[in-house]
Design an enzyme around this catalytic site. Structure first.
Site, PDB file in Angstrom:
ATOM      1  N   THR A  92     -19.033 -15.715   1.011  1.00 55.01           N
ATOM      2  CA  THR A  92     -19.783 -14.310   0.470  1.00 55.01           C
ATOM      3  C   THR A  92     -21.031 -13.817   1.189  1.00 55.01           C
ATOM      4  O   THR A  92     -22.074 -14.671   1.439  1.00 55.01           O
ATOM      5  CB  THR A  92     -20.274 -14.530  -0.958  1.00 55.01           C
ATOM      6  OG1 THR A  92     -18.876 -14.756  -1.594  1.00 55.01           O
ATOM      7  CG2 THR A  92     -20.756 -13.441  -1.413  1.00 55.01           C
TER       8      THR A  92
ATOM      9  N   GLU B 125     -13.241 -16.751   3.116  1.00 51.46           N
ATOM     10  CA  GLU B 125     -14.371 -16.175   3.394  1.00 51.46           C
ATOM     11  C   GLU B 125     -15.538 -16.674   2.461  1.00 51.46           C
ATOM     12  O   GLU B 125     -15.577 -16.466   1.527  1.00 51.46           O
ATOM     13  CB  GLU B 125     -14.300 -14.792   3.893  1.00 51.46           C
ATOM     14  CG  GLU B 125     -13.466 -14.291   4.871  1.00 51.46           C
ATOM     15  CD  GLU B 125     -13.366 -12.842   5.352  1.00 51.46           C
ATOM     16  OE1 GLU B 125     -13.251 -12.383   6.319  1.00 51.46           O
ATOM     17  OE2 GLU B 125     -13.817 -11.994   4.237  1.00 51.46           O
TER      18      GLU B 125
ATOM     19  N   SER C 202      -6.782  -2.507   1.758  1.00 52.28           N
ATOM     20  CA  SER C 202      -7.076  -2.030   0.661  1.00 52.28           C
ATOM     21  C   SER C 202      -7.107  -2.824  -0.566  1.00 52.28           C
ATOM     22  O   SER C 202      -7.113  -2.941  -1.814  1.00 52.28           O
ATOM     23  CB  SER C 202      -5.959  -0.992   0.157  1.00 52.28           C
ATOM     24  OG  SER C 202      -5.647   0.001   1.100  1.00 52.28           O
ATOM     25  N   SER C 203      -7.770  -4.191  -0.114  1.00 51.15           N
ATOM     26  CA  SER C 203      -8.179  -5.102  -1.172  1.00 51.15           C
ATOM     27  C   SER C 203      -6.945  -5.764  -1.874  1.00 51.15           C
ATOM     28  O   SER C 203      -7.101  -6.315  -2.938  1.00 51.15           O
ATOM     29  CB  SER C 203      -9.283  -4.663  -2.064  1.00 51.15           C
ATOM     30  OG  SER C 203     -10.234  -4.360  -1.288  1.00 51.15           O
TER      31      SER C 203
ATOM     32  N   ILE D  26     -10.936 -14.726  -1.091  1.00 53.20           N
ATOM     33  CA  ILE D  26      -9.833 -15.138  -0.653  1.00 53.20           C
ATOM     34  C   ILE D  26      -8.771 -14.134  -0.411  1.00 53.20           C
ATOM     35  O   ILE D  26      -8.806 -13.285  -1.519  1.00 53.20           O
ATOM     36  CB  ILE D  26      -8.712 -16.245  -1.436  1.00 53.20           C
ATOM     37  CG1 ILE D  26      -9.771 -17.723  -1.524  1.00 53.20           C
ATOM     38  CG2 ILE D  26      -7.392 -16.429  -1.107  1.00 53.20           C
ATOM     39  CD1 ILE D  26      -8.775 -18.722  -2.343  1.00 53.20           C
ATOM     40  N   LYS D  27      -8.194 -13.917   0.763  1.00 47.37           N
ATOM     41  CA  LYS D  27      -7.471 -12.742   0.958  1.00 47.37           C
ATOM     42  C   LYS D  27      -6.289 -12.804   2.100  1.00 47.37           C
ATOM     43  O   LYS D  27      -6.532 -13.761   2.618  1.00 47.37           O
ATOM     44  CB  LYS D  27      -8.484 -11.644   1.594  1.00 47.37           C
ATOM     45  CG  LYS D  27      -9.015 -11.918   3.024  1.00 47.37           C
ATOM     46  CD  LYS D  27     -10.167 -10.672   3.493  1.00 47.37           C
ATOM     47  CE  LYS D  27     -11.295 -10.755   2.797  1.00 47.37           C
ATOM     48  NZ  LYS D  27     -12.433 -10.051   3.284  1.00 47.37           N
TER      49      LYS D  27
ATOM     50  N   GLU E 253       0.929  -1.224  -0.199  1.00 49.19           N
ATOM     51  CA  GLU E 253      -0.110  -0.079  -0.124  1.00 49.19           C
ATOM     52  C   GLU E 253       0.980   1.243  -0.126  1.00 49.19           C
ATOM     53  O   GLU E 253       0.289   2.438   0.151  1.00 49.19           O
ATOM     54  CB  GLU E 253      -1.042  -0.103   1.124  1.00 49.19           C
ATOM     55  CG  GLU E 253      -1.760  -1.236   1.149  1.00 49.19           C
ATOM     56  CD  GLU E 253      -2.487  -1.389   2.240  1.00 49.19           C
ATOM     57  OE1 GLU E 253      -3.792  -0.279   2.626  1.00 49.19           O
ATOM     58  OE2 GLU E 253      -2.470  -2.183   3.244  1.00 49.19           O
TER      59      GLU E 253
ATOM     60  N   SER F 211     -11.068   9.077  -0.248  1.00 49.09           N
ATOM     61  CA  SER F 211     -11.113   8.033   1.021  1.00 49.09           C
ATOM     62  C   SER F 211     -12.598   8.357   1.880  1.00 49.09           C
ATOM     63  O   SER F 211     -13.083   9.530   2.026  1.00 49.09           O
ATOM     64  CB  SER F 211      -9.989   8.172   2.013  1.00 49.09           C
ATOM     65  OG  SER F 211      -8.711   7.931   1.241  1.00 49.09           O
TER      66      SER F 211
END
Length: 367
Positions: A223, A221, A191-192, A184-185, A16, A326
């Protein structure tokens, strides 16, 4: 009147980095120059620290795709325990003026996860935002979920995968547990970054590979079908919540590009179209989440509002973006706190907490 010296730390080694540069630019542009002297401490992608001049600290500053830190020839080092010589110029060995307070705006790894906060605490400097513990647990989505569930707060169903157990992850088993599509993360990114929406087995393994580029722990996760509601929180012991806003993605999901690069990637509905009852519910839940994770100063709490009217916590961001598109500063602006006033309040909260902590004993035999 003597102006307070505010150190703005920005950049960093995380994914980021560019978001942080944009946030820093907005803060520098908006901060009250009659009240504060700004010292810019830029961290490049290799982790080196630079003292930067306000006139030239960024390159391509108007283009979020090309924005860069302008590396100076004036490096800086930190020496803990030296109250009058904490920051030393690597150019000539001279000590820099003592900072009165620090505004760290390093998003992501090593800036938002408690690492930088720990260094600033060792330096005995007041700093904006959540402390070491709150920063660390909020950044780790797996740990945050566990704490929130313990507090009785609803979160999405998920499966946590660590790198050394990656070979044992089975798509069919996860699909039966979470359904499709799933997300999936990386556990410790914001910030994705590294996030994938999964509909097929091929996408599943590709998504795992992509997420493990950014972290050694990954979250899968379910949805949640619902509206994306966000709320800003401000304060220390007695935090307050802003009017909620809503993200209306114009893409498949609220991606990194939608947040920071493509102004048409999402619409922001501020305030969100909610009943008075739901608005209060979101605000109360936001404060509860903030306190459950030991946050202070500021945070943005992101929810899904499902068709039953239930709030499901998506994530908590303890150093939310301060770019011109933002959500955090926009929410407070609509709630009656302007951007410059918000910066003032955050600095005041940092000093207030520091003074509170300074009153604690550091040894058993202190008088």
């Amino acid at each position: 009147m003597t102006k307070a010296k505010v150190g703005i730390i920005f950049g960093g080694k995380s994914a980021e980095h560019e978001v942080s540069l944009q946030s820093a630019k907005n803060i520098v542009d908006a901060i009250d120059k009659n009240k504060y002297d700004v010292v810019l401490l830029g961290i490049d992608k290799e982790g080196r620290w630079h003292i930067n001049e306000q006139s030239s600290y960024l390159l391509n500053e108007e283009n979020p795709k090309l924005i860069q830190l302008n590396k100076s020839n004036h490096g800086v080092a930190f020496i803990p325990g030296e109250s009058s010589k904490q920051w030393i110029s690597l150019t000539d060995g001279a000590s820099l003026d003592q900072l009165d307070v620090v505004f760290p705006i390093v998003h992501g790894t090593l800036g938002e996860d408690g690492s930088l906060q720990g260094m600033l605490r060792i330096a005995n400097l007041p700093y904006v935002g959540t402390g070491v513990l709150g920063s660390s647990v909020s950044m780790d989505k797996d740990v945050a979920k566990r704490l929130l569930k313990e507090a009785g707060i609803k979160v999405a169903k998920s499966v946590t995968v660590t790198r050394h157990k990656l070979s044992s992850v089975d798509f069919t088993e996860v699909k039966e547990r979470l359904g499709l599509p799933m997300f999936i993360k990386p556990a410790n990114q914001g910030s994705s970054v590294g996030v994938s929406k999964i509909r097929t087995e091929q996408e599943f393994y590709q998504g795992l590979k992509a997420a493990f580029q950014y972290d050694n722990k990954v979250l899968i996760e379910e949805t949640i079908v619902g509206r994306e509601i966000e709320c800003a929180v401000l304060g220390n012991e007695e935090p307050i919540a802003s009017i909620p806003g809503e993200i209306l993605p114009q893409t498949d999901f609220y991606s990194y590009e939608s947040k920071y690069i493509d102004e048409k990637g999402a619409d922001l509905a501020i305030p969100a179209e909610l009943s008075e009852e739901l608005t209060k519910k979101v605000q109360q839940a936001s404060v509860e989440v903030f306190q459950s994770l030991n946050c202070e100063g500021l945070a943005r709490v992101d929810f899904f509002l499902d068709d039953n009217g239930d709030l499901v916590v998506n994530e908590v961001n303890t150093l939310p973006g301060f770019t011109r598109i933002s959500m955090y500063p926009k929410l407070w602006e609509i709630s009656g706190i302007s951007y410059p006033e918000l910066i003032n309040k955050l600095i005041d909260l940092a000093i207030e907490r520091h003074q509170r902590d300074q009153a604690l004993k550091s040894a058993v035999w202190d008088d």
